[in-house]
Design a protein around this motif. Structure first.
Motif: not given
Lengths: 1064, 494
Positions: A1040-1064
């Motif tokens: 709850l106390s973290g709900e106060l907000g942020e103090f010079a927090g870093g920027p959040s990120t977007r991400s993109y990627g690829i994955s391969l899943k295989a079942t043998f």
């Protein structure tokens, strides 16, 4: 349970008269999902009682009369199928599982599997596929906006950062609001170790801090079979005094009888900035409207485009550059982050024994242009089970190791500065990437262009930390089946984490006589080692008795023992002697050290009884009694009862399906749960002498003399546990052959006797007093809609919509107190006030005359400060909702989801600092020309001493425009503006996957190969007033106390990627 | 089979029963291993921490306030930490933490020490804690005019103590000191090193008696314009009974050059915040320069040139001012509670007021010499106080002229951790005088107070602090906010 029901079905269907048999049909029944044979499927000639069951290989053989036309195939958990016979005697059938039909089994408290239909409370279960859709590093990263009633946030964009999971709102004012995490029936530790150096520790909480993540994030998401979220007290009360915030039940994957199987999963993810503060691009370096080459802000003149000298004079030389705004100067600072996630698992078994082994490796490096933001993790897991006669044994052993570095956020200290704070202060015309060579003569400590901040590259490269933890978690489960209605289980689990942290700040001391002489950091080092252990034992007796055809009865009784140990040792030095050498010996003073031990025990005894009537009415009663070591020994026993009722209307009344209702269930529950105290609150203590000065401290011993203080916190020998009672109503209705489903829940929970370290008047002798007081209510609704608008042979479209609205209200506070301060950021208090939601922002405002006009200082035209702070708003959301769409076309699948969180406020220091240095867009107000505050007045007194007001004619001069945006000089104006609208809309994920056709896959000896391209958090939309920071970011804790907000927090990120899943 | 099962069930029940009797004991583990229980507190352990709290608050952030408002220092143009103080733009929450430190840190610990020493008849500690409590309280009353006193420190029994009037608190404190002085403090073992003020050696308790008397003298002089009768009677009683006054500094002088172990003003403004906010104010600097006072090196470094900032002129864009002389606090500076200089100058004032000035000059000279002595320059004082010297005592002058001299010399002795006293004495006596013009004006007379250039109080100087927000939001008995311009109860000089 599943088995039992199957047998019941068999009994019902297989009894009957014998008829003449004319022909024999044979075939194999397989499941659509995995193509594996299904044993025990009931094969029945329609309209008769002639039938059989498939064998362990899924095959059957059945003699049927020649008159037989249709054969039905039924199997629990699968959609029944009727085949019209043709002349052929081979009938192969593929059954489709239906997660929604009666058979769905979910894991409930204490690891007991129960049919969903029998549950009288909301239980949201998510499966492995949903969790791992975008190959996340932490188990909840893919679930934001997908579980009604669960507020899931990541503290920063960095991999491994803390995850905050809040179920049905905050209820504990200053206690713990995190749910209990239970893996395979055993509670695990979800603590975290931050990096606040003790020697520089400051009570304001805004100082340097680093988030190294919470322990639940250690779990390899690929290893998870399902997560079941028990939100309400009706569902979780068997966990008694640990269940007040709900329970997250995690079931891991196990080996299955049958073929040896290998699962392989590899992914590469790249990340970049999601958003940065929006900046003005018209004014450059300077202050008060004039250029100054040493300033750390953009209060200079308008851009002219002309070349001009800038920066400090070095060897009689000065740099020059065009005086223009650089739109992307901050953006260019950041790199592309990378994250590689590889997992493999081997599993298999036979009818007696199974095994499962997995390994997962995560290697990531975030967007800061240094190795200061890396996260590496290795997970090994081994699970096995065996069965001998009536005895079963299973166990698991998991080893996790984590090695990570995170960038410190918050306010810099004398030992070192923090990165984001320095980045924000760079004038709009200065190219940040050109500062990269931080050792070059113009960019080094001596000559960096401003003495008010430090080169961010210096901080990124020279200050750092390393957090390393090793964790062993395992459990042993022994079962003995006494007879066909009674069995016993003993489950022992332990979770041990050892961690160490090294956090260092370089000496940053410009040479004497250099321009930046006055801005220095002395350097420092903090080393912390931590140990956490949780030991849990449950002993259960399970019984299951069918009384007659109408009544069934099952349940359990048991006992629990839980012990949690914590130990940490921190040593720190302030001021290094040898540069770039980080050892505790490297100081002129003494290292400060502190240890912290804690131990708590809990005994519990519990029982549960479930009654079923005709398989459509179910009543479940349970109760638990806890004895907790953290409560006063004379009075440490607490009782937590619960009851829930489920009524499946669609089975009680026939013919609803004709009206389009394929399933309808109504449920009601009531439960009581608790939150016992943290250790050592029952007595009053002495603490080692420490005087907090504002900045810095005086700590004992001084001059060889030790000193102790009466602790400023008064203990309470009459402490009781916090209690949460909750009432819940719900319905689960499905229409049109399950094509449309609605799940609705209403709850009303009240948390009473809160254990509060209440802030009290220091004149009472104490600044906090531990009390049991305060009542908080959370009321809300949760709605989830699932639909399949289109479904054809080759194409399907599924969508899920979840909505939740929680109304939080503080009902009572300790006597005499109007409010309890939860946290503060600069002049803004984050408080609990009676009648308001938890977390009201209160701060300074302008002084106003009786008619509401702003009273200004006649000498500079700036507003005066009102005597009393005022409420700006609260942090509570109006509602949150999420929408997920999944399209499948042949071997292709496309999915995307949105997460919308509406309403509420948060405090942003990033906004405050951007205003102060003139980088934010809104500082362009009136094009920075002098102005008179509209409607402002001056205050004076008449002869009788009464205040009189006259129109103000003093403008805010150019020189004071910057002052007006300074939180130090004009908090009455800037504070309110730094509390921003928390609303956000995020595109949480988008995935496009292609599964190789079975034929192709089988040539590669694989049963399934899927290639997925995905994005996480690709887009964010924010209200117009928030041009600064992603409101999900918090630099405080994940409660709850973290709900106060942020103090010079870093920027959040977007991400993109690829994955391969295989079942043998 | 059935029999076996019954046996098993019975066995399980037995195990449960045995374990539950063991539970009681297993659950009795809630004793904090990290912190000693409060019952273990003794006067020896608690008193030093309380003294450090007094020193840390009054000699730390409050001293910054005192030093800026006494016009020793001005806010640097190159930093912004104390702008609100220099502009008299005090925010409700600005001094929250200091107020809390004084009440929950220092005063509550004196309260505890007093209870414990009374229970165990440790009358030395009883006297020591009483004197420190009274000293600390008196400063808080002088800052805030009224604070809780009679109902304070009752913990759970009273979370919202009422606020008492300043004069009542003064009277209560004086009575407490008299009560402590009436005890058998000569008996019992010496305090030893836990006496951080006088080192607790053989005659330390005599120094505490002198401290008690000097504090009483200071408090009576404080009320000299508000309650002249009480003041005179009290002071006469002291002098007539031959009460000894301080002949050494009453100070905390145990600091070393190390983080968290140094002088609080230094730790706060020079070590923990590395930007140098406190620069020489032209008010004080001009006075030192005009008099050729060698203490300029102690206060503002070795020079050779000195540059000051006019009070409140932190927005001046003249970049030369970035190099304005820095407050030369040192890590090992003591925190003065009542200095020897102050003791002598208080006596000089009392002798002038009630004893026709007999002996006043000697006390004045001793005071000035002691003040120079704080800078290690006692020998340099002689030419200043010799006849014809810059600070020679004006025995022939009027009472007001002599008072101005005494108070001005006191003012010049306070910069550093003792600087609040300069602010209080200015408010009590009006000295140094307030200049009709700003310090940048040609007609400005060096050493005269000026109103801050960025004053939020119009053409007024601050007279007090506003009630802290922490107290206001937790204690409904806190009075409504009183503006900074309103005088405290003893500020009644016509």
């Amino acid at each position: 349970m599943k088995k039992l029901l199957q047998s019941l079905f068999m009994l019902l269907f297989l009894t009957g008269s014998v008829m003449a048999q004319d022909r024999t049909i044979t075939g194999t029944v397989t499941g659509k999902d995995d193509g594996k044979p299904l044993p025990g499927v009931t094969v029945l000639v329609k309209g008769t009682k002639i039938g059989t069951q498939t064998g362990s290989n899924g095959q059957y053989s059945l003699s049927i009369p020649s008159t037989a036309a249709d054969v039905t195939f039924t199997y629990l958990g699968y959609v029944p199928q009727t085949i019209t016979l043709t002349s052929g005697n081979v009938v192969n059938v593929i059954l489709t599982s239906d997660a929604q039909v009666l058979g769905e089994v979910v894991v409930t408290a204490l690891g007991v599997s129960r049919e969903r239909r029998t549950l009288g409370y909301a239980a949201t279960q998510v499966d492995s596929k949903e969790i791992n859709r975008t190959s996340p590093v932490s188990l909840f990263d893919g679930l934001q906006g997908k579980i009604a009633g669960a507020n899931i946030s990541s503290q920063s964009g960095s991999p491994g950062a803390s995850t905050k999971v809040i179920l049905r709102g905050y209820s504990s004012i200053t206690g713990n609001n995190q749910p209990l995490y239970v893996v395979d029936g055993v509670p695990i530790d979800n603590g975290s170790l931050g990096a606040t150096g003790i020697a520089s520790a400051n009570t304001t909480g805004t100082n340097r801090s680093t988030d190294f993540g919470n322990n639940a994030n250690d779990i390899n998401p690929n290893d998870i079979e399902s997560i079941n979220v028990l939100k309400g007290a009706g569902a979780s009360s068997l966990y008694g005094s640990r269940a007040a915030n709900g329970v997250i039940l995690i079931t891991t994957k196990k080996g299955k009888a049958g073929k040896f199987s290998v699962d392989f999963n590899t992914s590469a993810t790249f990340s970049s900035l999601l958003m940065l503060p929006e900046t003005q691009n018209e004014y450059g370096q300077g202050w008060n409207g004039t250029f100054s080459f040493i300033e750390n802000g953009s209060w200079g003149p308008k851009f002219t485009g002309a070349n001009r000298l800038w920066g400090n004079v070095v060897d009689n030389k000065q740099l020059y550059k065009p005086y223009v705004g650089l739109k992307n100067n901050v953006r260019d600072f950041y790199d592309t982050g990378s994250e590689y996630n590889n997992a493999i698992s081997l599993s298999g078994g036979n009818e007696k024994s199974t095994f499962y082994f997995s390994y997962n490796n995560v290697a990531s490096n975030g967007i800061i242009p240094s190795d200061g933001d890396t996260y590496n993790r290795n997970n090994f897991s081994l699970r096995a089970s065996t069965k001998v006669d009536n005895f079963t044994a299973s166990g698991s052993l998991n080893y996790f190791s984590r090695n990570s570095s995170f960038v410190a956020t918050g306010q810099g200290t004398s030992t070192g500065s923090t990165l984001f704070q320095e980045l924000i202060q760079i004038p709009r015309d200065i190219s940040i990437i050109d500062l990269k060579d931080y050792k070059s003569p113009y960019n080094n400590l001596n000559n960096y262009f401003t003495q008010y901040a430090q080169n961010p590259y210096y901080i990124a490269n020279e200050n750092g930390n390393n957090f390393n933890s090793e964790r062993v978690f395992g459990n042993v489960d022994l079962g003995y089946k006494v007879n066909d209605w009674l069995s016993s289980t003993v489950r022992i689990g332990t979770d041990v984490t050892n961690s160490r942290l090294k956090d260092w700040q370089a000496i940053a001391k410009p040479d004497v006589g250099s321009p930046n002489e006055s801005n220095f950091n002395v350097g420092g080092l903090t080393e912390t080692s931590g140990f956490r252990r949780e030991l849990n034992v449950d002993a259960l007796l399970n019984f299951n008795k069918k009384i007659n055809d109408d009544f069934s009865f099952d349940g359990l009784v048991g006992g629990n023992f839980n012990q949690r140990d914590f130990r940490s040792h921190t040593s720190a030095i302030i001021g290094l002697v040898i540069p770039e050498f980080y050892d505790l010996s490297n100081t002129a003073g003494n290292a400060t050290t502190a240890t912290n031990y804690s131990k708590r025990r809990l005994f519990g005894a519990y029982g549960q009884a479930n009654f079923g009537f005709r398989n459509y009415l179910f009543l479940s009663l349970n109760a638990r009694n806890d004895w907790a070591s953290t409560l006063p020994t004379a009075d440490n026993s607490y009782f937590y009862p619960a009851a829930n009722l489920s009524f499946v209307l669609s089975d009680a009344v026939e013919g609803l399906d004709k009206a389009g209702i394929s399933f309808a269930k109504f449920r009601a529950s009531y439960g009581l749960t608790g939150n016992d105290a943290t250790p050592y609150l029952t007595e009053s203590l002495l603490t080692s002498g420490n005087v907090v000065l504002g900045f810095g401290n005086i700590t004992f011993p001084i001059g060889g003399v030790s000193g102790f203080e009466v602790s400023n916190q008064l203990g309470n020998g009459l402490l009781k546990p916090e209690k949460t009672s909750e009432f819940e109503l719900g319905a689960d209705v499905r229409f049109f052959k399950n094509r449309l489903g609605i799940d609705f829940a209403y709850y009303d929970k009240q948390t009473d006797d809160q254990i509060l370290p209440v802030t009290t008047a220091a004149t009472s002798g104490y600044t906090t007093i531990i009390t049991n007081f305060g009542k908080v209510q959370n009321k809300g609704i949760e709605l989830s809609l699932t639909g399949t608008p289109v479904k054809t042979q080759n194409f399907s479209w599924d969508l899920t919509y979840v909505y939740s609205k929680n109304r939080n209200k503080v009902l009572e506070l300790p006597l005499g107190l109007e409010e309890v301060v939860i946290n503060s950021g600069y002049d803004i208090d984050f408080v609990a006030t009676v009648g308001k939601p938890l977390g009201v922002y209160r701060g300074p405002v302008e002084k106003r005359d009786p008619s509401g006009n702003i009273i200004v200082n006649p000498s500079n035209g700036l507003p005066l400060l009102a005597d009393n702070k005022e409420v700006y708003g609260d942090s509570q959301r109006d509602y949150v909702m999420g929408l997920t769409n999944r399209f499948a076309f042949k071997d292709w699948a496309l999915g995307f989801s949105f997460d919308y969180r509406k309403g509420g406020k948060f405090w942003s220091y990033t906004s405050q600092l951007n205003d102060f240095v003139g980088n934010s867009k809104r500082t362009l107000y009136n094009d920075r020309n002098p102005y008179i505050i509209p409607g402002s007045v001056n205050e004076s007194t008449d002869d009788d001493g009464n205040p009189v007001y006259s129109e103000n004619s003093t403008p805010v001069s150019v020189a004071n425009v910057a002052t007006s945006w300074s939180n130090g000089d004009n908090t009455q104006f800037t504070s309110r503006r730094s509390v921003l609208d928390r609303t956000s809309l995020k595109m949480r994920d988008i995935t496009l996957s292609y599964s190789l056709p079975k034929l192709v896959a089988s040539r590669l000896k694989a049963s399934n190969i899927t290639l997925t391209a995905y994005g996480r958090n690709l887009f964010i939309w924010l209200p117009s007033e928030n041009t600064f920071v992603d409101p999900e970011v918090s630099t405080y804790n994940n409660d709850l106390s973290g709900e106060l907000g942020e103090f010079a927090g870093g920027p959040s990120t977007r991400s993109y990627g690829i994955s391969l899943k295989a079942t043998f | 089979m059935k029999n076996l099962m019954i046996k098993r069930i019975f066995a399980s029940c037995l195990v449960l029963a045995v374990s539950f009797t063991g539970c009681k004991k297993a659950l009795d583990i809630n004793t904090d291993p990290n912190n000693a229980s409060r019952d273990k507190g003794t006067p020896e352990l608690i008193f030093p921490a309380a003294v450090a709290s007094t020193a840390g608050a009054i000699g730390g952030e409050y001293a910054v306030l005192g030093g800026i408002w006494s016009q020793y220092w001005a806010q640097s143009v190159a930093a912004s930490q104390f702008r609100t103080i220099d502009a008299y733009n005090i925010n409700q929450s600005d001094f929250n933490a200091r107020f809390d430190e004084v009440f929950a840190g220092a005063l509550n610990d004196y309260h505890f020490t007093l209870q414990k020493s009374q229970e165990t008849s440790k009358w030395k500690y009883f006297l020591m804690a009483t004197v420190m409590k009274a000293y600390t309280y008196q400063v808080m009353v002088d800052l805030y005019d009224k604070v809780p006193y009679t109902e304070a420190f009752q913990g759970q029994a009273n979370l919202t103590p009422k606020w008492d009037e300043g004069p009542d608190i003064y009277n209560g404190l004086l009575a407490e000191i008299d009560n402590a002085l009436s005890k058998d403090y000569q008996s019992g073992p010496i305090a030893g090193t836990s006496d951080l003020v006088f080192n607790g050696d053989g005659d330390a308790i005599d120094k505490w008696v002198a401290f008690a008397n000097t504090l009483k003298l200071k408090m009576y002089l404080r009320m000299v314009y508000a309650n002249p009768g009480v003041a005179e009677a009290g002071i006469r009683k002291l002098f007539d009974s031959g009460a000894p006054f301080l002949s050494v500094d009453a100070s905390l002088n145990k600091f070393v050059d190390e983080a968290n172990k140094d002088n609080p003003l230094h730790e706060f403004t020079a070590r923990a915040i590395t930007a140098q906010n406190l620069r020489a104010s032209n008010t004080f600097l001009s006075w030192l320069v005009a008099n050729g006072d060698p203490r300029i090196k102690t206060y503002f470094g070795n020079g050779p040139t000195y540059l000051g900032i006019d009070q409140g002129d932190y927005q001046n864009t003249n970049t030369a001012l970035i190099a304005a002389s820095i407050n030369n606090s040192k890590p090992t500076d003591p925190v003065q509670f009542i200095s020897l200089a102050e003791s002598n100058l208080l006596q000089a004032e009392a002798l002038e007021r009630y004893y026709g000035g007999i002996g006043a000059q000697a006390k004045y000279n001793a005071g000035v010499t002691a003040a120079f002595g704080q800078s290690g320059l006692s020998a340099a004082a002689a030419p200043f106080i010799a006849a014809g010297g810059k600070y020679a005592y004006n025995s022939a002058g009027t009472f007001e002229e002599k008072l101005e001299q005494i108070i001005t010399q006191k003012w010049a002795s306070f910069p550093g951790s003792h600087s609040l006293e300069g602010f209080f004495e200015k408010n009590r006596t009006g000295y140094p005088k307030t200049s009709p013009v700003y310090s940048s004006a040609a007609t400005y007379i060096s050493g005269q107070f000026v109103v801050s250039k960025v004053s939020f109080l119009g053409n007024n100087l601050p007279k007090r602090l506003i009630f802290p927000d922490n107290e206001r939001k937790t204690n409904p008995n806190t009075p409504a906010i009183v503006p900074l311009t309103q005088k405290v109860w003893w500020d009644k000089k016509p």
